[in-house]
Design an enzyme around this catalytic site. Structure first.
Site, mmCIF file in Angstrom:
data_model
loop_
_atom_site.group_PDB
_atom_site.id
_atom_site.type_symbol
_atom_site.label_atom_id
_atom_site.label_comp_id
_atom_site.label_asym_id
_atom_site.label_seq_id
_atom_site.Cartn_x
_atom_site.Cartn_y
_atom_site.Cartn_z
ATOM 1 C CB THR A 185 30.271 75.077 4.044
ATOM 2 O OG1 THR A 185 31.132 74.822 2.938
ATOM 3 C CG2 THR A 185 29.451 76.299 3.773
ATOM 4 C CD GLU A 333 26.301 77.025 2.089
ATOM 5 O OE1 GLU A 333 25.748 76.872 3.193
ATOM 6 O OE2 GLU A 333 26.959 76.120 1.551
ATOM 7 C CE LYS A 442 17.110 59.139 -4.598
ATOM 8 N NZ LYS A 442 18.525 59.371 -4.347
ATOM 9 C CD1 TRP A 447 12.890 59.069 -3.333
ATOM 10 C CD2 TRP A 447 12.919 61.268 -2.960
ATOM 11 N NE1 TRP A 447 13.588 59.657 -4.363
ATOM 12 C CE2 TRP A 447 13.623 61.014 -4.155
ATOM 13 C CE3 TRP A 447 12.806 62.583 -2.517
ATOM 14 C CZ2 TRP A 447 14.218 62.012 -4.909
ATOM 15 C CZ3 TRP A 447 13.392 63.595 -3.254
ATOM 16 C CH2 TRP A 447 14.094 63.308 -4.444
HETATM 17 P P1 AMP Z 1 25.194 74.258 8.152
HETATM 18 O O1 AMP Z 1 25.465 75.001 6.924
HETATM 19 O O2 AMP Z 1 26.357 73.464 8.646
HETATM 20 O O3 AMP Z 1 24.652 75.154 9.211
HETATM 21 O O4 AMP Z 1 24.079 73.184 7.834
HETATM 22 C C1 AMP Z 1 22.902 73.522 7.166
HETATM 23 C C2 AMP Z 1 22.038 72.307 7.010
HETATM 24 O O5 AMP Z 1 21.610 71.828 8.287
HETATM 25 C C3 AMP Z 1 20.761 72.562 6.269
HETATM 26 O O6 AMP Z 1 20.948 72.592 4.872
HETATM 27 C C4 AMP Z 1 19.903 71.386 6.726
HETATM 28 O O7 AMP Z 1 20.228 70.202 6.043
HETATM 29 C C5 AMP Z 1 20.330 71.221 8.161
HETATM 30 N N1 AMP Z 1 19.378 71.892 9.034
HETATM 31 C C6 AMP Z 1 19.481 73.106 9.582
HETATM 32 N N2 AMP Z 1 18.410 73.375 10.354
HETATM 33 C C7 AMP Z 1 17.595 72.306 10.270
HETATM 34 C C8 AMP Z 1 16.315 71.956 10.815
HETATM 35 N N3 AMP Z 1 15.665 72.763 11.641
HETATM 36 N N4 AMP Z 1 15.799 70.763 10.483
HETATM 37 C C9 AMP Z 1 16.442 69.916 9.655
HETATM 38 N N5 AMP Z 1 17.640 70.177 9.125
HETATM 39 C C10 AMP Z 1 18.209 71.357 9.419
#
Ligand code: AMP
Length: 544
Positions: A185, A333, A442, A447
């Site tokens: 990550t 994850e 905030k 929010w």
């Molecule tokens: P990653 O682990 O780099 O794939 O990022 C995951 C994060 O991307 C999630 O926890 C969200 O914050 C964001 N994310 C993924 N898909 C979406 C979505 N469709 N809309 C908004 N945020 C998203």
């Protein structure tokens, strides 16, 4: 009493075996690094994956050892997906967009034994090689004629490595919980952490992603996989492709609008998967070239995930492409799929605006994923579409810990994983992300959702991209600042933009100011880099 059914472990090797048996002639089309389009079939991928597995065995690779890849979406990468995991080693896909120091850290942390790389990353590999202490050889994913002249000890050529290897390989009957692949990550704080997928989790995830409530993937599809194979296994598409027999179209390094459009047109693409920024570039290409995607393409659905799907992008796919957007949410994850947005029977007959409202939600949980939202004290919040709180998940393809327990335990005592996202869930189970927990604004104890504001802002015809961050405010604690990139040749003033937002968001959500920039910073996975933006605008003062 136990059931009397056969037990077969859920293994990644069974996916490619199935594709070879049931869909041997279905094509895998790749735009190669060298330029031309390359065509092969599942039978070819299966055959060469076995040659790769034999080559790795000959090199002495042991079960569980990590094998790194720095590669785009292409057939050789796909061969490694099956060859490496199938033989019992762990495919460690590395995001080449990370900083060189981060790549150095993760290769060393994972203790990669071999590193396979595409020619685009030759210079990067040459720079890093002396610092990668566990890597025994660096293997260029090309033939002899294209071998780069690099000053690296133990530089090998992939095509030569596998050329004389037998096309037969007995896939080992592994325990289905054996690690199959890993992905780090790219967290904004601290060192990247490894997520270690298993054969079982990858198989279950693939089954779920192929269902009608997922991507509805079948042998009738031609799927353009723009999501990178170096991040969360390209949302599991190489596995799901083999499971369903879908034709896969792999765009290699060419992710610009023109190249993607060409692939969509020439390969009869019915399903395409990618992050919003990719689709914005594609749509700008269509707009600039006055193209007619409705007439030229067979695109049927577009999966948008990784960041919130902007309403304007969804609308344009519907109107100009005659394609339905499938909004999806997940994270590294989570393998990554958590929710997918599809209408229910009760939504039949909705008009376009109602459909767009629904599609702006990230969707309902797939079978296998449980989710809930909680307040800061951990109390569950109602599913009323209004209350928003921390989004927690659990399920068989969600991490239970990071590689080597990095960062300590990640589940609470009831086994829930905190996604770090803030969301609402409505009575029908549709979840909507309002923000990353650290990005919410905030204002006066309430929010404000930066994602909602961004989505509305990109609906303005002059806006190419938008970001909203909180800026310190003496009275309200924080107030939103809208930061926009205008489309080339288009103009819009601060007042025009605020006026545009005025009747589309709650009055107190209206940004206090607008800043114009040439480009917005993105993370290695194409997300807006809010931390960087907050740094850039640290000394910014709102007009009071
Ligand atoms: P990653 O682990 O780099 O794939 O990022 C995951 C994060 O991307 C999630 O926890 C969200 O914050 C964001 N994310 C993924 N898909 C979406 C979505 N469709 N809309 C908004 N945020 C998203």
């Amino acid at each position: 009493m136990l059931g009397l059914m056969q037990h077969h472990p859920l293994l990644i090797s069974s996916l490619i075996e199935h594709a070879c048996a049931s869909h041997p002639d279905t094509q895998i089309v790749s735009r190669s690094i060298e330029g031309p389009i390359h065509r092969c079939t599942y039978a070819d991928v299966g055959r060469r994956a076995k040659q790769a597995a034999n080559a790795l065995s000959a090199l002495g690779v042991q079960p569980g050892e990590r094998i790194g890849t720095l590669a785009w979406n292409g057939y050789r990468h796909m061969e490694l997906y099956f060859g490496v995991s199938g033989m019992g080693a762990v495919l460690h896909t590395i995001n080449p967009r990370l900083f060189a120091e981060q790549i150095e850290f993760i290769v060393n942390d994972a203790e990669d034994q071999y590193l396979f790389f595409d020619l685009s990353f030759a210079a990067l590999v040459e720079e890093l090689a002396p610092k990668l202490s566990t890597v025994k050889a660096f293997i260029a994913l090309c033939d002899r004629a294209h071998m780069p002249a690099l000053d690296i000890p133990n530089l090998r050529c992939y095509e030569e490595l596998i050329a004389d290897q037998p096309e037969q390989f007995e896939w080992p009957l592994l325990d289905e919980n054996t690690a199959s692949s890993m992905c780090y990550t790219s967290g904004t704080t601290g060192n990247p952490k490894g997520v270690l997928y298993s054969h079982r989790s990858s198989l279950l995830h693939s089954l779920a992603s192929c269902t009608a409530g997922g991507f509805s993937l079948s042998a009738a599809d031609s799927a353009l996989v723009v999501v990178p194979m170096f991040h969360v296994n390209a949302w599991g598409m190489p596995y799901a492709g083999a499971l369903s027999g879908a034709k896969l179209v792999l765009p290699g390094p060419a992710l610009d609008g023109a190249s993607l459009y060409e692939l969509m047109r020439d390969e009869g693409v019915t399903l395409a998967l990618g992050v919003p920024t990719i689709w914005m570039m594609l749509q700008q290409h269509v707009e600039k070239g006055c193209l007619k995607p409705r007439d030229e393409l067979q695109l049927n659905r577009v999966v948008i995930g990784g960041a919130a799907a902007p309403r304007a992008v969804v609308e344009r796919f519907e109107k100009d492409f005659d394609a339905r957007v499938v909004h999806a949410w997940g994270m590294t994850e989570m393998s990554p799929l958590g929710t997918v947005c599809h209408p229910l029977p009760k939504h039949a007959g909705q008009d376009l605006q109602q459909r767009l409202d629904l599609q702006s939600k990230q969707g309902r949980a797939l079978f296998g994923v449980s989710m809930k939202i909680t307040d800061d004290e951990g109390n569950s919040l109602p599913r009323d579409g209004k209350a928003f709180g921390h989004l927690l998940v659990k399920g068989p393809w969600i991490a239970s810990s990071y590689f080597r327990g990095q960062g300590g335990p990640i589940l609470d005592q009831d086994g829930w994983f905190d996604t770090g996202d803030i969301a609402t869930i409505d009575a029908d189970g549709y979840m909507q992300i309002t923000d990353r927990a650290k990005d919410v604004i905030k204002s006066g104890g309430e929010w404000i959702s930066s994602i909602d504001l961004e989505n509305v802002a990109v609906g303005h015809p002059a806006v190419a991209e938008a970001a909203v961050i909180g800026i310190a405010h003496p009275k309200w604690q924080e107030r939103p600042l809208l930061i926009v990139v205008l489309k080339p040749g288009k103009s819009a003033s601060r007042e025009e933009l605020l006026d545009y937002l005025n009747d589309k968001v709650a009055r107190w959500w209206l940004p206090d100011d607008v800043a114009f920039v040439d480009e917005l910073p993105h993370t290695a996975t194409g997300k807006l880099q809010k931390l960087k933006l907050r740094e850039l605008f640290r000394d910014y003062r709102l007009p009071l």
